[in-house]
Motif scaffolding. Structure first.
Motif, mmCIF file in Angstrom:
data_model
loop_
_atom_site.group_PDB
_atom_site.id
_atom_site.type_symbol
_atom_site.label_atom_id
_atom_site.label_comp_id
_atom_site.label_asym_id
_atom_site.label_seq_id
_atom_site.Cartn_x
_atom_site.Cartn_y
_atom_site.Cartn_z
ATOM 1 N N CYS A 1 -37.832 16.393 91.210
ATOM 2 C CA CYS A 1 -37.767 15.617 92.446
ATOM 3 C C CYS A 1 -36.324 15.171 92.672
ATOM 4 O O CYS A 1 -35.836 14.268 91.981
ATOM 5 N N ASP A 2 -35.633 15.803 93.614
ATOM 6 C CA ASP A 2 -34.233 15.475 93.895
ATOM 7 C C ASP A 2 -34.164 14.524 95.088
ATOM 8 O O ASP A 2 -34.593 14.845 96.205
ATOM 9 N N TYR A 3 -33.603 13.350 94.853
ATOM 10 C CA TYR A 3 -33.503 12.312 95.877
ATOM 11 C C TYR A 3 -32.612 12.783 97.022
ATOM 12 O O TYR A 3 -31.474 13.213 96.816
ATOM 13 N N THR A 4 -33.152 12.726 98.233
ATOM 14 C CA THR A 4 -32.390 13.102 99.434
ATOM 15 C C THR A 4 -32.416 11.910 100.387
ATOM 16 O O THR A 4 -33.291 11.808 101.256
ATOM 17 N N SER B 1 -29.712 2.783 99.221
ATOM 18 C CA SER B 1 -28.747 3.433 98.334
ATOM 19 C C SER B 1 -28.625 4.899 98.692
ATOM 20 O O SER B 1 -29.638 5.576 98.906
ATOM 21 N N GLN B 2 -27.402 5.367 98.747
ATOM 22 C CA GLN B 2 -27.160 6.781 99.004
ATOM 23 C C GLN B 2 -27.065 7.590 97.715
ATOM 24 O O GLN B 2 -26.857 8.796 97.763
ATOM 25 N N LEU B 3 -27.231 6.909 96.570
ATOM 26 C CA LEU B 3 -27.137 7.589 95.274
ATOM 27 C C LEU B 3 -28.458 7.572 94.511
ATOM 28 O O LEU B 3 -28.963 8.626 94.128
ATOM 29 N N ASP B 4 -29.025 6.393 94.320
ATOM 30 C CA ASP B 4 -30.206 6.270 93.469
ATOM 31 C C ASP B 4 -31.450 5.955 94.274
ATOM 32 O O ASP B 4 -31.407 5.143 95.210
ATOM 33 N N ASN C 1 -31.168 11.677 90.913
ATOM 34 C CA ASN C 1 -30.523 10.959 92.018
ATOM 35 C C ASN C 1 -29.867 11.952 92.980
ATOM 36 O O ASN C 1 -30.029 13.167 92.836
ATOM 37 N N ALA C 2 -29.129 11.441 93.923
ATOM 38 C CA ALA C 2 -28.537 12.308 94.945
ATOM 39 C C ALA C 2 -27.508 13.271 94.378
ATOM 40 O O ALA C 2 -27.196 14.295 94.998
ATOM 41 N N HIS C 3 -26.959 12.957 93.176
ATOM 42 C CA HIS C 3 -25.997 13.853 92.532
ATOM 43 C C HIS C 3 -26.679 14.808 91.570
ATOM 44 O O HIS C 3 -26.024 15.501 90.798
ATOM 45 N N LYS C 4 -27.998 14.836 91.570
ATOM 46 C CA LYS C 4 -28.816 15.685 90.697
ATOM 47 C C LYS C 4 -28.775 15.234 89.240
ATOM 48 O O LYS C 4 -29.164 15.994 88.355
ATOM 49 N N ASP C 5 -28.315 14.025 88.995
ATOM 50 C CA ASP C 5 -28.347 13.477 87.652
ATOM 51 C C ASP C 5 -29.703 12.820 87.414
ATOM 52 O O ASP C 5 -30.251 12.149 88.297
ATOM 53 N N LEU C 6 -30.208 12.980 86.198
ATOM 54 C CA LEU C 6 -31.537 12.470 85.884
ATOM 55 C C LEU C 6 -31.586 10.948 85.989
ATOM 56 O O LEU C 6 -30.773 10.236 85.397
ATOM 57 N N THR C 7 -32.548 10.438 86.755
ATOM 58 C CA THR C 7 -32.785 8.998 86.860
ATOM 59 C C THR C 7 -33.892 8.571 85.913
ATOM 60 O O THR C 7 -33.761 7.616 85.159
#
Length: 814
Positions: free
Chosen positions: A424-427, A434-437, A516-522
Motif C-alpha cells: 500500500c503506497d501512500y498517495t 501530511s504529504q509524506l506519511d 509513505n509517499a517516498h515508498k519507505d516502509l511505515t
C-alpha cells in the motif's frame, strides 16, 4: 449470559470510554480507541493457540534501560520457543495495548524513569485513558493487577510474572495490601509466579487469598508430599502451600474445571456442569525459583530483617516501601538477588507457557467431546521436562499431500516463507495533512498492488532470475491464496515440488506493507503462522526424503527454533554451506535458540565443529536492527560468558588498545560510534561471517578468517585484517579478524525508488548465487548490491531485470 452463543469478540464502539469498558464484566473486547490487541495475539486467540500475558512494570519500574529491553526480548523468546504466543501488555500514549511490537517495547522500556511513565494498576487505567481525551498522553507499565484485567478483556487466561504483591507486615495497622490480591479475587486469570516477595507477610497473604476465594497451588517441582509456598528468592517460606500441583497437566485441568465459563464461551448449551463450575476468581500457581539460582531461606531471612529495619528507620512507607527494600536486598545480598530474580522470571514464563499449551489441548478435547468439530490444530500434551522440540510437536498435524518431486540436483535450497504480498503506497491528496506519511486512525489514499512474495520466495526468485538451479521449500494453505501462489510459481518457471499444501485451518501466509509517499516502509503486518505450526518431525518426514543434492541452504527465521535447527543440521549432514536470513528483529533471535539445541547425531556436525561448537550457520545477513536484537539476546542469554566465546575472542588477537581506531578506518566513525561493527565482532564465535545490511550506508562484512585464508598474506587485504591469532591456539581455528565496509555504488534519488519491498531478499539471492559460483566476496557483494538496486526501481519485489546480470554471474570465479 453466553449460553448457546458462538462468541469470538463483542464489538464495542470505538468511542466508548475505557472507564466503561472496565466495568463490562466478563466480556472480550474488540479493538477501540482505548484498547488494542495486536494482530498476532488476536489471530492466536481466534485459532486457540497458547497465549501468555506478560507485564511491563518490570521494564518501566524494575530493570534499567537497556537491560529491560534484553529481558523483554528474552521472555518473549521463552514463550515462543516453548510453543506459545507472547502478549506483552502496557500503555502507550494512553492506549491499553495487548501484544506490544518490538518497537513499542523498546519505546516503553526506554521511557523507564521518566515523569510521564506511570506504574498502572486497575485504578489507574481510567485515569490514563481520560488524560488522553484531555490531550495528555502517558506511557505506563501495567502491574500484575492491571495486566490481569487487560489480559482478561482480551480473552487471555494465562499470565507469567515474577513475584506477586501481598499483605505487608504490619498491615493490621497500615492496611497496606496489594491490589494484586483483590484482582485475583475477581478476575479469572491464572497467574504463575514465584509466590510473593519474602519481605511481605506470607501467612496473612495466603489467608487474604483464601478470603478472596483464590485457588492457590505450588508446583511440586520433583518434590514429594506437601511443599512450602515459595518466598520469591527462596524455594521455601516455612509456610505450607494450600495445595500441591505435580505438573502442568494438573494445572491446566484445574483451570479447565474452575473457569469453565470462559472455556465454554464458544461451546453449546450441552456443556456438562461438572466441567463448567463458573468460578469468577483467579488462580495462583506458585513456581519455586530454580534450585541453582535460589538463595537459602536462612540467608534471606537475615537480609530481609535488616532491609526492613533500615526502611523503618528511613521512613520508607506506602509506595516507596517496596522499591526501598528491593534496593537494600540487592545491596545486602551483594547482588545475588538480581540473577535469582532473572532466573525465576524466566522459569515462571516457561512454566506458564507449558500450562497454556496443556490448557489448549483440554479445550479442544472438550469441544470434540461435546460433538463440535474443531478445525484447530491440537497441541500435543507434554511433560514438564520435555525439550523445546518435543513441546512444539503438533499431534494432530496431518501429513500434507506431496507434489511429485524431481530429483535433479540444485545449487541452492531455500526454506522459509512463501506469501501473498500486498503493498500500500501512500498517495496524498493536495489537501492531506501530511504529504509524506499516512495519517493514523483513519483511511488514506493509496496505490495498492498484490504480488507473490515471502522472504524465502523472494530469495529463491532472485536466484532463479540469475540462472541458478534453485528449489523453494515452503507451505501453503488449502485456500484460494495458496492455489493462486502455486499457479504463479509454475508460470514463473520455478520448481514447485518443494511446496507442501497443508489442510485447514492452515492459511497461506500474507504480508501487508504500508509505505509513505517516498515508498519507505511505515508499518507492516505479517501472518506467517503456517510455518510455526510445523514441527521437526513433519519436516523430516515430509521434505527431507524428497530433497535432491544441494550445495547451499538458505533458511529464513519464519520457522520456530526446533524446526530451524532441523533444516540446518540436515544441511550440514549433506555438507552444504548454510546462510541465515533473520527476517525481523522479533524473529532474528530464533537462530541463537536453534544453535543451542543439542545435535542428535554426530553425522550432523560440520567439519568445523571443533572450531565452532554447534556450528550450523556459515553466514548471516541481518540489518542493523536485527544485528542489535541478536546481540541483545546473546547478552541476556549469557552466551558472551561461555568458554567457547572467550576462547574464540582470545584467539582473534584483538590488541589491548582495542579496535576503535582501525574500525573507524575500515568502516566509518559514525558506525563505530553506533557500535555496529563491535556488535558484529562479538557475535562471530557463533556466526563466523556476518554481512550487515545498512541500506544507503552499504554493507558491513565482519568475519573470522581461517589460518589458510589468502587474505592473511595479501597486501591488498592487509588494511581490512584488524587482528591476527596471537596466542598460538591453532585448534581454535581462528587465523584473524576481517572487517570491511562496502559502500553503495549508487544511491538512488527519491523519484527513482519504486518499491523497497524485497530489496534485502534480492541482495541475499544474488549473494548466494555469486558465492556458489566461487566469486570473491568483494565482487559478489558488488553484484548483490546492483541486483538490489534493480529491485528498488521495480514495481515487483524481485525485479525481472535481474536476468540481465547473468553475464556478470558467468564471469565469477574465473
Amino acid at each position: 449470559m453466553f449460553r448457546g452463543v458462538r462468541v469470538h469478540t463483542l464489538r464495542t464502539s470505538s468511542s466508548r470510554p475505557l472507564s466503561r469498558l472496565l466495568t463490562t464484566g466478563r466480556r472480550h473486547l474488540s479493538n477501540n480507541a482505548f484498547f488494542r490487541v495486536s494482530e498476532e495475539v488476536r489471530e492466536a486467540l481466534h485459532s486457540k493457540k497458547p497465549v501468555v500475558a506478560l507485564e511491563t512494570t518490570i521494564y518501566t519500574h524494575g530493570f534499567p534501560y537497556p537491560e529491560n529491553v534484553a529481558l523483554a526480548s528474552l521472555l518473549e523468546s521463552v514463550v515462543r520457543v516453548n510453543g506459545g504466543i507472547p502478549a506483552t501488555i502496557g500503555i502507550i500514549d494512553g492506549i491499553a495495548r495487548v501484544g506490544l511490537t518490538p518497537e513499542e517495547l523498546i519505546m516503553l522500556a526506554s521511557s523507564a524513569g521518566k515523569e510521564n511513565t506511570l506504574k498502572l494498576s486497575r485504578r489507574d487505567l481510567s485515569y490514563v485513558a481520560g488524560m488522553r481525551l484531555a490531550g495528555k498522553n502517558f506511557n505506563g507499565g501495567t502491574t500484575i493487577a492491571g495486566t490481569m484485567l487487560l489480559a482478561h478483556l482480551a480473552g487471555i487466561k494465562i499470565f507469567g510474572t515474577g513475584g506477586l504483591g501481598g499483605v505487608h507486615r504490619g498491615a493490621e495497622s497500615s492496611m497496606d495490601i496489594s491490589a494484586d490480591l483483590t484482582e485475583l479475587g475477581r478476575t479469572p486469570v491464572t497467574v504463575v509466579s514465584s509466590g510473593c516477595k519474602s519481605f511481605l507477610d506470607i501467612p496473612r497473604t495466603l489467608e487474604y487469598l483464601e478470603t478472596e476465594g483464590v485457588g492457590v497451588g505450588t508446583f511440586a517441582d520433583g518434590r514429594e508430599g506437601k511443599v512450602d509456598f515459595p518466598a520469591f528468592w527462596s524455594r521455601d517460606s516455612g509456610v505450607k502451600s494450600p495445595t500441591t500441583i505435580q505438573d502442568e497437566k494438573e494445572a491446566a485441568a484445574i483451570i479447565c474445571e474452575s473457569h469453565g465459563n470462559i472455556i465454554h464461551i464458544r461451546s453449546s448449551h450441552k456443556a456438562d456442569a461438572q466441567n463448567a463450575m463458573q468460578i469468577q476468581s483467579g488462580l495462583l500457581f506458585a513456581n519455586p525459583v530454580p534450585t541453582e539460582a535460589a538463595i537459602p531461606k536462612t540467608t534471606m531471612d537475615t537480609i530481609i530483617e535488616e532491609a526492613i529495619r533500615q526502611a523503618n528507620v528511613s521512613g520508607a512507607s506506602g509506595k516507596d516501601n517496596t522499591p526501598f527494600i528491593l534496593a537494600k536486598v540487592k545491596e545486602l545480598s551483594k547482588g545475588a538477588s538480581i540473577p535469582a530474580n532473572r532466573a525465576l522470571i524466566e522459569s515462571n514464563v516457561r512454566r506458564a507457557t507449558i500450562v497454556a499449551r496443556e490448557l489448549a489441548v483440554l479445550e479442544v478435547q472438550q469441544e470434540e467431546a461435546e460433538g463440535q468439530s474443531s478445525s484447530y490444530i491440537l497441541p500435543v500434551q507434554s511433560s514438564p521436562a520435555a525439550s523445546a522440540e518435543q513441546l512444539l510437536h503438533n499431534a494432530s498435524l496431518e501429513q500434507p499431500p506431496q507434489t511429485p518431486s524431481t530429483q535433479e540436483d540444485v545449487d541452492i535450497l531455500v526454506a522459509g516463507a512463501l506469501a501473498v504480498d500486498i503493498s500500500c503506497d501512500y498517495t496524498p491528496l493536495p489537501t492531506s495533512i501530511s504529504q509524506l506519511d499516512p495519517a493514523p486512525h483513519t483511511s488514506n489514499p493509496a496505490t495498492i498492488t498484490q504480488t507473490l512474495g515471502g522472504v524465502a520466495h523472494n530469495i529463491a526468485k532472485a536466484a532463479h532470475f540469475l540462472g541458478s538451479p534453485v528449489r523453494l521449500c515452503s507451505a501453503i494453505g488449502s485456500d484460494l491464496s495458496g492455489r493462486a501462489a502455486l499457479s504463479a510459481l509454475e508460470s514463473s518457471g520455478m520448481q514447485t515440488s518443494g511446496i507442501q499444501t497443508l489442510p485447514s485451518p492452515a492459511k497461506t501466509s500474507q504480508y501487508v506493507a504500508v509505505n509513505n509517499a517516498h515508498k519507505d516502509l511505515t508499518t507492516a503486518m505479517a501472518d506467517m503462522s503456517i510455518l510455526e505450526s510445523i514441527n521437526p518431525e513433519t519436516i523430516e518426514t515430509t521434505w527431507f526424503p524428497s530433497l535432491p543434492h544441494f550445495k547451499t541452504l538458505i533458511t529464513d527465521a519464519n520457522w520456530l527454533p526446533p524446526a530451524l535447527s532441523s533444516w540446518l543440521r540436515f544441511s550440514k549432514s549433506r555438507g552444504a554451506f548454510t546462510i541465515f536470513e533473520p527476517v525481523s528483529t522479533a524473529k532474528s533471535t530464533r537462530l541463537l535458540s536453534a544453535l543451542s539445541s543439542p545435535s542428535s547425531s554426530s553425522t550432523t556436525q560440520s567439519t568445523t565443529a571443533a572450531i565452532f561448537p554447534n556450528h550450523l550457520i556459515d553466514l548471516a545477513t541481518p540489518n542493523n536492527h536485527e544485528l542489535t536484537a541478536l546481540h541483545t539476546h546473546a547478552s541476556s542469554s549469557s552466551l558472551f560468558s561461555s568458554e567457547h566465546w572467550f576462547r574464540t575472542i582470545d584467539a582473534l588477537g584483538i590488541p589491548s588498545t582495542g579496535l576503535r581506531v582501525p574500525l573507524s578506518y575500515t568502516t566509518s566513525p559514525a558506525l563505530v560510534d553506533a557500535g555496529v561493527p563491535q556488535r558484529a565482532i562479538q557475535l562471530l564465535p557463533f556466526i563466523p561471517t556476518i554481512l550487515t545490511k545498512l541500506g544507503p550506508g552499504g554493507v558491513l562484512l565482519t568475519c573470522i578468517l581461517p589460518f589458510d585464508d589468502p587474505a592473511l598474506n595479501s597486501a591488498d587485504e592487509a588494511k581490512y585484517v584488524l587482528a591476527r591469532n596471537g596466542n598460538g591456539d591453532r585448534e581454535a581455528g581462528v587465523g584473524g579478524l576481517y572487517v570491511r565496509l562496502f559502500e553503495v555504488e549508487e544511491v538512488l534519488k527519491e523519484e527513482q525508488v519504486v518499491s523497497v519491498n524485497g530489496i534485502g531478499d534480492t541482495f541475499l539471492g544474488a549473494l548466494a548465487v555469486g558465492l556458489q559460483r566461487g566469486g570473491k566476496m568483494e565482487e559478489v557483494v558488488r553484484l548483490a548490491q546492483r541486483a538490489a538496486g534493480l529491485s528498488l526501481r521495480s514495481v515487483e519485489s524481485v525485479a525481472p531485470e535481474l536476468r540481465g546480470l547473468r553475464g556478470e554471474v558467468e564471469k565469477l570465479g574465473r
